[in-house]
Design a protein around this motif. Structure first.
Motif, PDB file in Angstrom:
ATOM      1  N   ASN A   1     -32.262  21.960  10.157  1.00 55.20           N
ATOM      2  CA  ASN A   1     -31.464  23.159  10.427  1.00 55.20           C
ATOM      3  C   ASN A   1     -31.581  24.149   9.266  1.00 55.20           C
ATOM      4  O   ASN A   1     -31.586  23.748   8.098  1.00 55.20           O
ATOM      5  CB  ASN A   1     -30.003  22.771  10.594  1.00 55.20           C
ATOM      6  CG  ASN A   1     -29.246  23.778  11.434  1.00 55.20           C
ATOM      7  OD1 ASN A   1     -28.946  23.526  12.593  1.00 55.20           O
ATOM      8  ND2 ASN A   1     -28.939  24.950  10.873  1.00 55.20           N
ATOM      9  N   ASP A   2     -31.677  25.428   9.578  1.00 50.39           N
ATOM     10  CA  ASP A   2     -31.677  26.446   8.527  1.00 50.39           C
ATOM     11  C   ASP A   2     -30.353  26.371   7.769  1.00 50.39           C
ATOM     12  O   ASP A   2     -29.276  26.443   8.367  1.00 50.39           O
ATOM     13  CB  ASP A   2     -31.862  27.832   9.141  1.00 50.39           C
ATOM     14  CG  ASP A   2     -31.987  28.878   8.056  1.00 50.39           C
ATOM     15  OD1 ASP A   2     -30.948  29.229   7.453  1.00 50.39           O
ATOM     16  OD2 ASP A   2     -33.101  29.324   7.797  1.00 50.39           O
ATOM     17  N   ILE A   3     -30.468  26.200   6.458  1.00 51.56           N
ATOM     18  CA  ILE A   3     -29.258  25.942   5.673  1.00 51.56           C
ATOM     19  C   ILE A   3     -28.384  27.194   5.572  1.00 51.56           C
ATOM     20  O   ILE A   3     -27.156  27.095   5.560  1.00 51.56           O
ATOM     21  CB  ILE A   3     -29.658  25.336   4.313  1.00 51.56           C
ATOM     22  CG1 ILE A   3     -30.098  23.887   4.593  1.00 51.56           C
ATOM     23  CG2 ILE A   3     -28.515  25.394   3.307  1.00 51.56           C
ATOM     24  CD1 ILE A   3     -30.473  23.071   3.396  1.00 51.56           C
TER      25      ILE A   3
ATOM     26  N   ASP B   1     -43.150  30.046   6.784  1.00 50.86           N
ATOM     27  CA  ASP B   1     -42.696  30.497   5.453  1.00 50.86           C
ATOM     28  C   ASP B   1     -41.373  29.839   5.072  1.00 50.86           C
ATOM     29  O   ASP B   1     -41.023  29.767   3.890  1.00 50.86           O
ATOM     30  CB  ASP B   1     -42.589  32.029   5.398  1.00 50.86           C
ATOM     31  CG  ASP B   1     -41.685  32.576   6.488  1.00 50.86           C
ATOM     32  OD1 ASP B   1     -41.714  32.033   7.617  1.00 50.86           O
ATOM     33  OD2 ASP B   1     -40.925  33.522   6.220  1.00 50.86           O
ATOM     34  N   LYS B   2     -40.628  29.341   6.056  1.00 48.38           N
ATOM     35  CA  LYS B   2     -39.365  28.628   5.782  1.00 48.38           C
ATOM     36  C   LYS B   2     -39.465  27.174   6.235  1.00 48.38           C
ATOM     37  O   LYS B   2     -38.478  26.551   6.637  1.00 48.38           O
ATOM     38  CB  LYS B   2     -38.198  29.316   6.510  1.00 48.38           C
ATOM     39  CG  LYS B   2     -37.913  30.740   6.022  1.00 48.38           C
ATOM     40  CD  LYS B   2     -37.279  30.748   4.652  1.00 48.38           C
ATOM     41  CE  LYS B   2     -36.956  32.171   4.194  1.00 48.38           C
ATOM     42  NZ  LYS B   2     -36.483  32.210   2.802  1.00 48.38           N
ATOM     43  N   LYS B   3     -40.681  26.649   6.189  1.00 48.11           N
ATOM     44  CA  LYS B   3     -40.925  25.245   6.560  1.00 48.11           C
ATOM     45  C   LYS B   3     -40.373  24.938   7.959  1.00 48.11           C
ATOM     46  O   LYS B   3     -39.871  23.853   8.236  1.00 48.11           O
ATOM     47  CB  LYS B   3     -40.307  24.281   5.530  1.00 48.11           C
ATOM     48  CG  LYS B   3     -40.790  24.520   4.105  1.00 48.11           C
ATOM     49  CD  LYS B   3     -42.173  23.990   3.886  1.00 48.11           C
ATOM     50  CE  LYS B   3     -42.685  24.309   2.484  1.00 48.11           C
ATOM     51  NZ  LYS B   3     -44.107  24.051   2.324  1.00 48.11           N
TER      52      LYS B   3
ATOM     53  N   ALA C   1     -38.153  21.503   8.574  1.00 48.50           N
ATOM     54  CA  ALA C   1     -37.258  21.125   7.462  1.00 48.50           C
ATOM     55  C   ALA C   1     -35.813  21.045   7.937  1.00 48.50           C
ATOM     56  O   ALA C   1     -34.893  21.096   7.120  1.00 48.50           O
ATOM     57  CB  ALA C   1     -37.401  22.118   6.322  1.00 48.50           C
TER      58      ALA C   1
ATOM     59  N   LEU D   1     -25.762  15.820   1.968  1.00 49.07           N
ATOM     60  CA  LEU D   1     -25.278  17.191   2.190  1.00 49.07           C
ATOM     61  C   LEU D   1     -23.793  17.221   2.552  1.00 49.07           C
ATOM     62  O   LEU D   1     -23.253  18.277   2.875  1.00 49.07           O
ATOM     63  CB  LEU D   1     -26.091  17.861   3.311  1.00 49.07           C
ATOM     64  CG  LEU D   1     -27.559  18.167   2.977  1.00 49.07           C
ATOM     65  CD1 LEU D   1     -28.325  18.565   4.235  1.00 49.07           C
ATOM     66  CD2 LEU D   1     -27.654  19.269   1.932  1.00 49.07           C
TER      67      LEU D   1
ATOM     68  N   PHE E   1     -26.440  27.111   8.640  1.00 54.13           N
ATOM     69  CA  PHE E   1     -25.386  26.104   8.536  1.00 54.13           C
ATOM     70  C   PHE E   1     -24.199  26.659   7.760  1.00 54.13           C
ATOM     71  O   PHE E   1     -23.043  26.439   8.123  1.00 54.13           O
ATOM     72  CB  PHE E   1     -25.909  24.864   7.806  1.00 54.13           C
ATOM     73  CG  PHE E   1     -26.263  23.704   8.703  1.00 54.13           C
ATOM     74  CD1 PHE E   1     -25.799  23.625  10.012  1.00 54.13           C
ATOM     75  CD2 PHE E   1     -27.052  22.673   8.235  1.00 54.13           C
ATOM     76  CE1 PHE E   1     -26.125  22.548  10.822  1.00 54.13           C
ATOM     77  CE2 PHE E   1     -27.381  21.587   9.030  1.00 54.13           C
ATOM     78  CZ  PHE E   1     -26.918  21.536  10.325  1.00 54.13           C
TER      79      PHE E   1
ATOM     80  N   ILE F   1     -37.390  16.729   8.586  1.00 51.27           N
ATOM     81  CA  ILE F   1     -36.121  16.473   7.902  1.00 51.27           C
ATOM     82  C   ILE F   1     -34.966  16.773   8.851  1.00 51.27           C
ATOM     83  O   ILE F   1     -35.060  17.685   9.688  1.00 51.27           O
ATOM     84  CB  ILE F   1     -36.020  17.354   6.630  1.00 51.27           C
ATOM     85  CG1 ILE F   1     -37.235  17.093   5.736  1.00 51.27           C
ATOM     86  CG2 ILE F   1     -34.730  17.091   5.866  1.00 51.27           C
ATOM     87  CD1 ILE F   1     -37.231  17.828   4.423  1.00 51.27           C
TER      88      ILE F   1
ATOM     89  N   PHE G   1     -28.626  24.586  -2.612  1.00 55.12           N
ATOM     90  CA  PHE G   1     -30.003  24.660  -2.092  1.00 55.12           C
ATOM     91  C   PHE G   1     -30.456  26.117  -2.045  1.00 55.12           C
ATOM     92  O   PHE G   1     -31.562  26.455  -2.477  1.00 55.12           O
ATOM     93  CB  PHE G   1     -30.114  24.037  -0.695  1.00 55.12           C
ATOM     94  CG  PHE G   1     -31.491  24.239  -0.091  1.00 55.12           C
ATOM     95  CD1 PHE G   1     -32.551  23.430  -0.491  1.00 55.12           C
ATOM     96  CD2 PHE G   1     -31.733  25.254   0.825  1.00 55.12           C
ATOM     97  CE1 PHE G   1     -33.835  23.633   0.026  1.00 55.12           C
ATOM     98  CE2 PHE G   1     -33.015  25.460   1.334  1.00 55.12           C
ATOM     99  CZ  PHE G   1     -34.058  24.645   0.943  1.00 55.12           C
TER     100      PHE G   1
ATOM    101  N   LYS H   1     -31.307  27.400  -5.195  1.00 56.30           N
ATOM    102  CA  LYS H   1     -32.419  26.653  -5.804  1.00 56.30           C
ATOM    103  C   LYS H   1     -32.027  25.892  -7.058  1.00 56.30           C
ATOM    104  O   LYS H   1     -32.753  25.826  -8.021  1.00 56.30           O
ATOM    105  CB  LYS H   1     -33.598  27.575  -6.150  1.00 56.30           C
ATOM    106  CG  LYS H   1     -34.131  28.369  -5.018  1.00 56.30           C
ATOM    107  CD  LYS H   1     -35.040  27.512  -4.156  1.00 56.30           C
ATOM    108  CE  LYS H   1     -35.585  28.349  -3.008  1.00 56.30           C
ATOM    109  NZ  LYS H   1     -35.620  27.700  -1.750  1.00 56.30           N
TER     110      LYS H   1
ATOM    111  N   PRO I   1     -31.044  13.519   5.478  1.00 57.13           N
ATOM    112  CA  PRO I   1     -30.272  13.801   4.257  1.00 57.13           C
ATOM    113  C   PRO I   1     -28.800  14.104   4.505  1.00 57.13           C
ATOM    114  O   PRO I   1     -28.145  14.714   3.664  1.00 57.13           O
ATOM    115  CB  PRO I   1     -30.973  15.061   3.727  1.00 57.13           C
ATOM    116  CG  PRO I   1     -31.375  15.782   4.964  1.00 57.13           C
ATOM    117  CD  PRO I   1     -31.645  14.751   6.014  1.00 57.13           C
TER     118      PRO I   1
ATOM    119  N   ALA J   1     -37.725  25.771   9.319  1.00 59.87           N
ATOM    120  CA  ALA J   1     -36.278  25.501   9.396  1.00 59.87           C
ATOM    121  C   ALA J   1     -35.727  26.176  10.657  1.00 59.87           C
ATOM    122  O   ALA J   1     -36.079  27.315  10.975  1.00 59.87           O
ATOM    123  CB  ALA J   1     -35.575  26.031   8.149  1.00 59.87           C
TER     124      ALA J   1
END
Ligand code: COA
Length: 262
Positions: free
Chosen positions: A77-79, A35-37, A75, A145, A82, A117, A256, A259, A141, A39
């Protein structure tokens, strides 16, 4: 992490979103937070790090396969994690995982389906064999970031694909797909998504069946100087920890999570 069973049955660890399965002498580590790709949270890094450490200690495990559930590798590290770590950057759990990957004596195989990613892309530089689905997409990325590369990718990527292409991927953060990964020599094969896990496990089992000492010595020779890789991971981690605290990085994370484009 629950110790892996001797059967091919999954041993779910829902709290950590990392599933550990044993298929013969192969340990299959699945990032399982679709559900969170997928992450990566701190708990997921800890579970994956423990799997690496356990595999090195357990003589019956001959290879590890990394994969992701739900059509995504990870995807990165969970942002949100972070953003939290930016207040306490020494505590970033990704660094322990990355060092364990670089130091792991057990052969590593990646089965990359979908997005890979950040750490999802850099971790393949530490894998012995990398298989990708036709729809795999890699992206680094970090600069976008406000961050710097990790996992010794600033050393290993130019070494693997040359400075020009590594600069394009690390500075511009351009995504690249399965065919490009093959062309660059970052992947060993493109395998249909529905056959990817089985194929990666089969190849891992082939590695696991080889004479252990010869395989370990050959891996060490192929990889070269582990100390310089570990030192680069530390150098990057220092800069990464500083960058995590910067306004531009915190703003990119917040954008992010809200969104909206940064
Ligand atoms: N950290 C935290 N949550 C993440 C995440 C990450 N790295 N990547 C994806 N998610 C979450 C999204 O916030 C979303 O959560 P929600 O359903 O609660 O809103 C969910 O996973 C699905 O992601 P979404 O962005 O809606 O899917 P998508 O298919 O449109 O895009 C990605 C997929 C991977 C391209 C996009 O999510 C993305 O760019 N993620 C960030 C990648 C990144 O920069 N990672 C850090 C590397 S250092």
């Amino acid at each position: 992490m629950t110790p892996p069973s001797e059967t091919s049955e999954a041993t779910p660890s829902p709290a950590q979103n990392v599933k550990i399965e044993r298929e013969g002498r192969v340990l299959v580590v699945t990032f399982d937070r679709p559900d969170k790709k997928n992450a990566m949270t701190g708990a997921m890094y800890q579970a994956a790090t423990k799997a690496l450490d356990d595999a090195d200690r357990d003589g019956s495990i001959g290879a590890i396969v990394f994969r992701g559930a739900g059509g995504t590798f990870t995807a990165g590290n969970d942002i949100a994690d972070f953003l939290a770590a930016s207040r306490n950057p020494e505590e970033v759990p990704a660094f322990a995982f990355i060092k364990a990957l670089a130091a792991c004596e057990t052969p590593l195989v990646a089965a990359v389906e979908g997005m890979a990613i950040g750490v999802g892309a850099t971790m393949i530089l530490h894998c012995d064999l990398v298989y990708v689905s036709p729809g795999a997409i890699f992206r680094l990325p970090f600069v976008d970031l406000g961050l710097v590369p990790e996992a010794a990718s600033s050393l290993l990527l130019p070494r693997r694909i040359g400075l020009a292409k590594a600069s394009e991927l690390l500075l511009l953060g351009e995504p690249f797909g399965a065919e490009e990964a093959m062309r660059l020599g970052l992947a060993n094969g493109v395998i249909a998504a529905d056959k990817l896990k089985a194929y990666a496990v089969e190849q891992a089992a082939r590695l696991a069946a080889k004479p252990r000492a010869a395989l370990a010595a050959t891996r060490r020779l192929i990889r070269g100087d582990r100390e310089s890789v570990l030192a680069r991971i530390d150098d990057e981690a220092r800069l990464f920890a500083l960058a995590l605290q910067s306004e531009e990085t915190r703003a990119a994370f917040a954008a992010f999570l809200a969104k909206k484009p940064s």
